[in-house]
Design a protein around this motif. Sequence first.
Motif, PDB file in Angstrom:
ATOM      1  N   MET A   1       0.835  -1.196   0.000  1.00 22.35           N
ATOM      2  CA  MET A   1       0.000   0.000   0.000  1.00 22.35           C
ATOM      3  C   MET A   1       0.869   1.245   0.000  1.00 22.35           C
ATOM      4  N   GLU A   2       0.626   2.098  -0.966  1.00 22.06           N
ATOM      5  CA  GLU A   2       1.366   3.356  -1.059  1.00 22.06           C
ATOM      6  C   GLU A   2       0.672   4.380  -0.171  1.00 22.06           C
ATOM      7  N   GLN A   7      -0.204  11.044   4.866  1.00 20.05           N
ATOM      8  CA  GLN A   7      -0.316   9.844   5.710  1.00 20.05           C
ATOM      9  C   GLN A   7       1.037   9.474   6.321  1.00 20.05           C
ATOM     10  N   ASP A  39      -7.763  10.181   6.278  1.00 16.53           N
ATOM     11  CA  ASP A  39      -6.404   9.632   6.405  1.00 16.53           C
ATOM     12  C   ASP A  39      -6.279   8.744   7.644  1.00 16.53           C
ATOM     13  N   ALA A  41      -8.677   7.216   9.114  1.00 19.89           N
ATOM     14  CA  ALA A  41      -9.479   6.004   8.890  1.00 19.89           C
ATOM     15  C   ALA A  41      -8.677   4.983   8.087  1.00 19.89           C
ATOM     16  N   ILE A  42      -8.017   5.477   7.055  1.00 18.51           N
ATOM     17  CA  ILE A  42      -7.211   4.583   6.210  1.00 18.51           C
ATOM     18  C   ILE A  42      -6.085   3.952   7.028  1.00 18.51           C
ATOM     19  N   MET A  45      -7.638   1.419   9.488  1.00 15.65           N
ATOM     20  CA  MET A  45      -8.186   0.223   8.859  1.00 15.65           C
ATOM     21  C   MET A  45      -7.116  -0.639   8.213  1.00 15.65           C
ATOM     22  N   SER A  46      -6.030  -0.005   7.789  1.00 18.13           N
ATOM     23  CA  SER A  46      -4.990  -0.811   7.155  1.00 18.13           C
ATOM     24  C   SER A  46      -4.009  -1.349   8.195  1.00 18.13           C
ATOM     25  N   LYS A  62       3.217  -2.240  12.563  1.00 18.50           N
ATOM     26  CA  LYS A  62       2.976  -3.041  11.369  1.00 18.50           C
ATOM     27  C   LYS A  62       3.392  -2.261  10.114  1.00 18.50           C
TER      28      LYS A  62
ATOM     29  N   MET B   1      -1.884  -5.847   4.612  1.00 15.48           N
ATOM     30  CA  MET B   1      -3.167  -5.233   4.969  1.00 15.48           C
ATOM     31  C   MET B   1      -4.267  -6.283   4.969  1.00 15.48           C
ATOM     32  N   GLU B   2      -4.937  -6.385   6.084  1.00 12.25           N
ATOM     33  CA  GLU B   2      -6.047  -7.340   6.214  1.00 12.25           C
ATOM     34  C   GLU B   2      -7.319  -6.668   5.700  1.00 12.25           C
ATOM     35  N   GLN B   7     -14.924  -5.807   2.289  1.00 18.66           N
ATOM     36  CA  GLN B   7     -13.951  -5.348   1.286  1.00 18.66           C
ATOM     37  C   GLN B   7     -13.585  -6.493   0.330  1.00 18.66           C
ATOM     38  N   ILE B  42     -10.728   3.014   0.898  1.00 21.74           N
ATOM     39  CA  ILE B  42      -9.603   2.183   1.353  1.00 21.74           C
ATOM     40  C   ILE B  42      -9.064   1.343   0.196  1.00 21.74           C
ATOM     41  N   MET B  45      -7.311   3.699  -2.308  1.00 22.27           N
ATOM     42  CA  MET B  45      -6.059   4.281  -1.829  1.00 22.27           C
ATOM     43  C   MET B  45      -4.982   3.235  -1.605  1.00 22.27           C
ATOM     44  N   SER B  46      -5.389   2.015  -1.321  1.00 19.10           N
ATOM     45  CA  SER B  46      -4.374   0.988  -1.099  1.00 19.10           C
ATOM     46  C   SER B  46      -3.981   0.312  -2.405  1.00 19.10           C
ATOM     47  N   GLY B  47      -4.620   0.727  -3.492  1.00 18.67           N
ATOM     48  CA  GLY B  47      -4.159   0.265  -4.800  1.00 18.67           C
ATOM     49  C   GLY B  47      -4.824  -0.997  -5.315  1.00 18.67           C
ATOM     50  N   LYS B  62      -3.333  -5.692  -8.520  1.00 20.15           N
ATOM     51  CA  LYS B  62      -2.324  -5.593  -7.472  1.00 20.15           C
ATOM     52  C   LYS B  62      -2.785  -6.356  -6.245  1.00 20.15           C
ATOM     53  N   ILE B  67       3.463  -6.327  -3.447  1.00 18.29           N
ATOM     54  CA  ILE B  67       4.248  -5.518  -2.524  1.00 18.29           C
ATOM     55  C   ILE B  67       5.503  -6.311  -2.163  1.00 18.29           C
TER      56      ILE B  67
END
Lengths: 211, 211
Positions: A1-2, A7, A39, A41-42, A45-46, A62, B1-2, B7, B42, B45-47, B62, B67
């Motif tokens: 994840m970029e 962030q 941001d 939230a992301i 959640m990640s 993590k 990322m879980e 999702q 999410i 943004m996480s791709g 992806k 990653i």
Amino acid sequence: MELSSRQEQILTIVKENGPITGESIAERLSLTRATLRPDLAILTMSGYLDARPRVGYFYTGKSNDHILSDKVKTITVGHYKSRPVVVTESSSVYEAVTTMFLEDVGTLFVVDKLSTLSGVVSRKDLLRASLGQQSLESIPVGVIMTRMPNVTVCEDQDSIIEVAKKLINKQIDGLPIVKKVSHGSGYEVTGRITKTNMTSLLVDLANNETI
Amino acid sequence: MELSSRQEQILTIVKENGPITGESIAERLSLTRATLRPDLAILTMSGYLDARPRVGYFYTGKSNDHILSDKVKTITVGHYKSRPVVVTESSSVYEAVTTMFLEDVGTLFVVDKLSTLSGVVSRKDLLRASLGQQSLESIPVGVIMTRMPNVTVCEDQDSIIEVAKKLINKQIDGLPIVKKVSHGSGYEVTGRITKTNMTSLLVDLANNETI
């Protein structure tokens, strides 16, 4: 994840100051709490951040690396094993060397009359033996092998990473994969796991081809 | 990322039906667009997903695996190399075996009078030679080694994964890491990279300890 640069900034603030409230983070960035909400939230959640009511945000430690390591850690020996090559304890060292060349392996497993594992012999052991004065036909492999219970073994369901560590720490090229024999004592040899298998796993990880 | 199970459901829908609008995804899940907004943010943004105005969401292909593999692919040989152990071409096979045991390595590099790489000799080569009738003291290692230009070499900045592939495809335990000599032709040996280094890298990946 970029992560976006904002962030990343938030992560840095929380790493250095956490636990910290959303308001304090917003203040440090000269932004409103509402602007930061997506941001945060992301990041929560990640799994980068965790939040506790009345405490604030804190860094979980993590990262993408953990995703990787979690994946690698689930792989077992059984997924990457090769077939074992065995000789009997009464075979000569000469026969063992021949088998090693014919089968093109670096480690042979030695079994007794009941086909249970009695030892392991490596290319290094055979090379050492071949420097001696005695004829290789006259020495039984049982004399030069590493004998049970001094042999490190592993089982199908063992983590491949734990086995990789053993190969490194014990400076050996391969381990026998074994199963307890159902009647009596000792182990039956069911496979072989080597630094070659570890190298293949590494290539598969890079190619996204792990099982 | 879980990912949450919702999702994951969204990913499945987009994989099978993309490009698809947020409204259509919401419909299929019997949820409102507003409820899905954080999840879609999410995933975007996480791709995992990409979104185009007036087109909808589509799957980028992806995953966490990428990653991982991106990370592994950036690691070079120079990060994981060991020091090289060399013998001269006129050394006897006996001296080579002794050096191999003293230094505890599986591969020796053979250099000429100018210290440039002339060949490689493995434990397997030495074991084969030791089976012959001749005295090991009387055979120069230059006779049994794999000679340049048949030696596979690599350089510090090469990808460690490309080198791992070579080790597997060529069925060898290690490669010399070289540098072109500044005057004249040939290579100077600066390091050694082996399946042991590959196994260490694998363990480091699992422990999040890569350089």
